[in-house]
Design a protein around this motif. Structure first.
Motif, short mmCIF file in Angstrom:
data_model
loop_
_atom_site.label_atom_id
_atom_site.label_comp_id
_atom_site.label_asym_id
_atom_site.label_seq_id
_atom_site.Cartn_x
_atom_site.Cartn_y
_atom_site.Cartn_z
N ASP A 80 0.82 -1.21 0.00
CA ASP A 80 0.00 0.00 0.00
C ASP A 80 0.86 1.27 0.00
O ASP A 80 0.54 2.23 -0.69
CB ASP A 80 -0.95 0.01 1.19
CG ASP A 80 -2.03 -1.07 1.09
OD1 ASP A 80 -2.20 -1.64 -0.01
OD2 ASP A 80 -2.67 -1.34 2.12
N ILE A 84 0.62 4.09 -2.87
CA ILE A 84 0.41 5.52 -2.55
C ILE A 84 1.56 6.35 -3.14
O ILE A 84 1.33 7.41 -3.73
CB ILE A 84 0.33 5.74 -1.03
CG1 ILE A 84 -0.96 5.17 -0.47
CG2 ILE A 84 0.48 7.20 -0.68
CD1 ILE A 84 -2.18 6.03 -0.64
N LEU A 105 -6.97 7.26 -3.39
CA LEU A 105 -7.14 7.64 -1.99
C LEU A 105 -8.53 7.34 -1.44
O LEU A 105 -8.65 6.93 -0.29
CB LEU A 105 -6.82 9.12 -1.78
CG LEU A 105 -5.37 9.47 -1.50
CD1 LEU A 105 -5.25 10.95 -1.16
CD2 LEU A 105 -4.75 8.63 -0.44
N TYR A 108 -8.62 3.66 -0.78
CA TYR A 108 -7.73 3.31 0.33
C TYR A 108 -8.26 3.86 1.66
O TYR A 108 -8.11 3.23 2.70
CB TYR A 108 -6.31 3.80 0.05
CG TYR A 108 -5.30 3.26 1.02
CD1 TYR A 108 -5.15 1.88 1.19
CD2 TYR A 108 -4.51 4.10 1.78
CE1 TYR A 108 -4.23 1.38 2.09
CE2 TYR A 108 -3.59 3.60 2.68
CZ TYR A 108 -3.46 2.24 2.82
OH TYR A 108 -2.56 1.74 3.72
N LYS A 109 -8.91 4.99 1.61
CA LYS A 109 -9.50 5.56 2.81
C LYS A 109 -10.53 4.60 3.42
O LYS A 109 -10.62 4.47 4.64
CB LYS A 109 -10.15 6.91 2.49
CG LYS A 109 -10.78 7.61 3.67
CD LYS A 109 -11.38 8.93 3.23
CE LYS A 109 -12.03 9.65 4.38
NZ LYS A 109 -12.55 10.95 3.95
N VAL A 112 -8.59 1.96 5.28
CA VAL A 112 -8.04 2.53 6.51
C VAL A 112 -9.12 2.65 7.58
O VAL A 112 -8.92 2.27 8.74
CB VAL A 112 -7.38 3.91 6.22
CG1 VAL A 112 -7.09 4.67 7.49
CG2 VAL A 112 -6.10 3.71 5.41
N ARG A 113 -10.28 3.12 7.18
CA ARG A 113 -11.38 3.28 8.14
C ARG A 113 -11.90 1.92 8.63
O ARG A 113 -12.20 1.77 9.80
CB ARG A 113 -12.55 4.05 7.51
CG ARG A 113 -12.22 5.45 7.06
CD ARG A 113 -12.09 6.43 8.22
NE ARG A 113 -11.99 7.80 7.77
CZ ARG A 113 -10.85 8.43 7.53
NH1 ARG A 113 -9.71 7.82 7.67
NH2 ARG A 113 -10.84 9.69 7.15
N ASP A 118 -6.87 4.98 11.11
CA ASP A 118 -6.86 6.42 10.82
C ASP A 118 -5.65 7.12 11.43
O ASP A 118 -4.91 7.82 10.75
CB ASP A 118 -8.14 7.09 11.34
CG ASP A 118 -9.40 6.43 10.85
OD1 ASP A 118 -9.54 5.21 11.05
OD2 ASP A 118 -10.23 7.13 10.29
N ALA A 121 -2.42 5.85 9.98
CA ALA A 121 -2.21 6.34 8.61
C ALA A 121 -1.76 7.79 8.63
O ALA A 121 -0.88 8.19 7.85
CB ALA A 121 -3.49 6.19 7.79
N TYR A 125 1.83 8.65 6.86
CA TYR A 125 2.00 9.49 5.68
C TYR A 125 2.70 10.80 5.99
O TYR A 125 3.24 11.45 5.09
CB TYR A 125 0.66 9.63 4.94
CG TYR A 125 0.33 8.26 4.38
CD1 TYR A 125 1.05 7.75 3.31
CD2 TYR A 125 -0.59 7.43 5.00
CE1 TYR A 125 0.84 6.47 2.84
CE2 TYR A 125 -0.81 6.14 4.54
CZ TYR A 125 -0.10 5.67 3.45
OH TYR A 125 -0.29 4.39 3.00
N ASN A 151 -2.39 13.27 1.26
CA ASN A 151 -2.53 11.86 1.66
C ASN A 151 -2.71 11.77 3.17
O ASN A 151 -3.58 11.04 3.66
CB ASN A 151 -1.27 11.05 1.29
CG ASN A 151 -1.04 10.97 -0.20
OD1 ASN A 151 -1.90 11.31 -1.00
ND2 ASN A 151 0.14 10.54 -0.57
N LEU A 155 -6.20 10.41 4.71
CA LEU A 155 -6.15 9.09 5.34
C LEU A 155 -6.10 9.13 6.85
O LEU A 155 -6.49 8.17 7.50
CB LEU A 155 -4.94 8.31 4.80
CG LEU A 155 -5.00 8.02 3.30
CD1 LEU A 155 -3.70 7.39 2.84
CD2 LEU A 155 -6.19 7.15 2.96
#
Length: 156
Positions: A80, A84, A105, A108-109, A112-113, A118, A121, A125, A151, A155
């Motif tokens: 990942d 990114i 994004l 991918y968000k 992540v969620r 969160d 991430a 980033y 990002n 994220l």
């Protein structure tokens, strides 16, 4: 850049574009050598950047991958990080900050969620931004950092 060109094409239909409407082309041309240089450096150093980010990230939060079952969480995160970085480099090359949220994004968000990464991430980033600067000139970083910051915000 490509979206801006498409927008200009639509807006200038039937009349000549004004100097103000053409300014983004001049700005892009002025920065294209820096963008290409940064893109190539990121491409060459991708594995090193990803490894450094993963090392720093693991040191900051060693229990992160304990949440992921039946999957090698570390390798998934490295993949990942690479994705990114590649998407970010493309956004840099084409001067298209919208490319990130509209494509990768947003997908991918969701991941992540789902895994409640969160906070992790957001930190990751930010680290990627710091590590990438080690490979770029200040001029290249000035063009790349806003994308990496985006990002982090989206994220984290």
């Amino acid at each position: 850049m490509l979206k801006q060109l498409a927008r200009l094409s639509n807006e200038a239909e039937g009349h000549y574009a004004s100097s103000a409407e053409l300014q983004f082309i001049k700005d892009y041309i002025d920065s294209v050598d820096t963008r290409i240089s940064a893109y190539k450096k990121i491409q060459i150093a991708e594995a090193e950047i990803v490894n450094k980010v993963a090392e720093i990230r693991s040191a900051a939060e060693p229990d992160l991958f304990a949440k992921v079952s039946q999957v090698d969480g570390a390798s998934v995160c490295r993949r990942d990080f690479s994705n990114i970085l590649r998407h970010s480099a493309a956004a840099l090359l084409f001067d298209d900050h919208d490319r990130m949220p509209e494509n990768f994004l947003l997908w991918y968000k969701t991941i992540v969620r789902t895994f409640k990464y969160d906070r992790a991430a957001g930190i990751t980033y930010k680290v990627m931004q710091d590590v990438a600067q080690e490979y770029l000139t200040p001029q290249e970083s000035a063009l790349f950092n806003p994308i990496l910051h985006l990002n982090q915000v989206v994220l984290g």
